[in-house]
Scaffold this motif. Structure first.
Motif, mmCIF file in Angstrom:
data_model
loop_
_atom_site.group_PDB
_atom_site.id
_atom_site.type_symbol
_atom_site.label_atom_id
_atom_site.label_comp_id
_atom_site.label_asym_id
_atom_site.label_seq_id
_atom_site.Cartn_x
_atom_site.Cartn_y
_atom_site.Cartn_z
ATOM 1 N N GLN A 131 0.806 -1.200 -0.085
ATOM 2 C CA GLN A 131 -0.005 0.016 -0.018
ATOM 3 C C GLN A 131 0.761 1.238 0.042
ATOM 4 O OE1 GLN A 131 -2.285 -0.582 3.580
ATOM 5 N NE2 GLN A 131 -4.014 -1.712 2.291
ATOM 6 N N ARG A 132 2.230 1.078 0.306
ATOM 7 C CA ARG A 132 3.037 2.257 0.564
ATOM 8 C C ARG A 132 3.997 2.216 -0.569
ATOM 9 N NH1 ARG A 132 3.190 -0.099 5.675
ATOM 10 N NH2 ARG A 132 5.333 -0.374 5.324
ATOM 11 N N SER A 185 6.240 2.586 -4.247
ATOM 12 C CA SER A 185 5.912 2.616 -5.804
ATOM 13 C C SER A 185 6.538 1.604 -6.672
ATOM 14 C CB SER A 185 6.642 3.971 -5.850
ATOM 15 O OG SER A 185 8.076 3.800 -5.412
ATOM 16 N N GLY A 242 4.085 5.747 -11.406
ATOM 17 C CA GLY A 242 3.422 7.088 -10.931
ATOM 18 C C GLY A 242 1.925 6.604 -10.370
ATOM 19 N N LEU A 243 1.111 7.597 -10.888
ATOM 20 C CA LEU A 243 -0.164 7.610 -10.343
ATOM 21 C C LEU A 243 -1.174 6.906 -11.207
ATOM 22 C CD1 LEU A 243 -0.414 11.260 -8.931
ATOM 23 C CD2 LEU A 243 -0.036 9.207 -7.691
ATOM 24 N N ARG A 244 -0.637 6.313 -12.394
ATOM 25 C CA ARG A 244 -1.454 5.508 -13.330
ATOM 26 C C ARG A 244 -2.143 4.387 -12.636
ATOM 27 N NH1 ARG A 244 2.208 3.413 -17.959
ATOM 28 N NH2 ARG A 244 3.848 3.568 -16.093
ATOM 29 N N PRO A 245 -3.460 4.431 -12.880
ATOM 30 C CA PRO A 245 -4.206 2.900 -12.260
ATOM 31 C C PRO A 245 -3.417 1.618 -12.672
ATOM 32 C CG PRO A 245 -5.602 4.518 -13.597
ATOM 33 C CD PRO A 245 -4.207 4.860 -13.812
ATOM 34 N N HIS A 246 -3.170 0.716 -11.800
ATOM 35 C CA HIS A 246 -2.383 -0.486 -12.106
ATOM 36 C C HIS A 246 -2.851 -1.358 -13.049
ATOM 37 C CE1 HIS A 246 -0.658 0.069 -7.837
ATOM 38 N NE2 HIS A 246 0.015 1.000 -8.814
#
Length: 84
Positions: free
Chosen positions: A48-49, A51, A60-64
């Motif tokens: 959860q923490r 990268s 980055g912030l892209r949906p997995h």
């Protein structure tokens, strides 16, 4: 379905109790779901923490679900690092 290697670093390596393992998945989300199933408990919390790098590129912030995995590729699991 692509196969490749997941590499764990620092706290993720400790929680997984291995430095690396194989994946067989289409997306990063599928690979991480399989990891959570194989390693319930501490690694699930650590993820959860974290990268991630896929084939040396930051997720980055892209949906997995939108991050495809490649045949022979590498996923790096990077927990937050202190210091520097």
């Amino acid at each position: 379905m692509a196969t490749g290697t997941i590499r764990y670093w620092a706290a993720a390596k400790s929680a997984a109790k291995t430095a690396e393992e194989a994946y067989s998945a289409r997306t990063l989300a599928e690979a991480l779901d399989a990891v959570r199933e194989r390693h319930p408990g501490e690694l699930t919390r650590v993820l959860q923490r974290c990268s991630f790098l896929v084939d040396e590129q930051p997720v980055g912030l892209r949906p997995h679900e939108s991050v495809p995995l490649t045949e022979g590729g590498t996923v790096e699991v990077l927990p937050p690092f202190a210091g520097g």
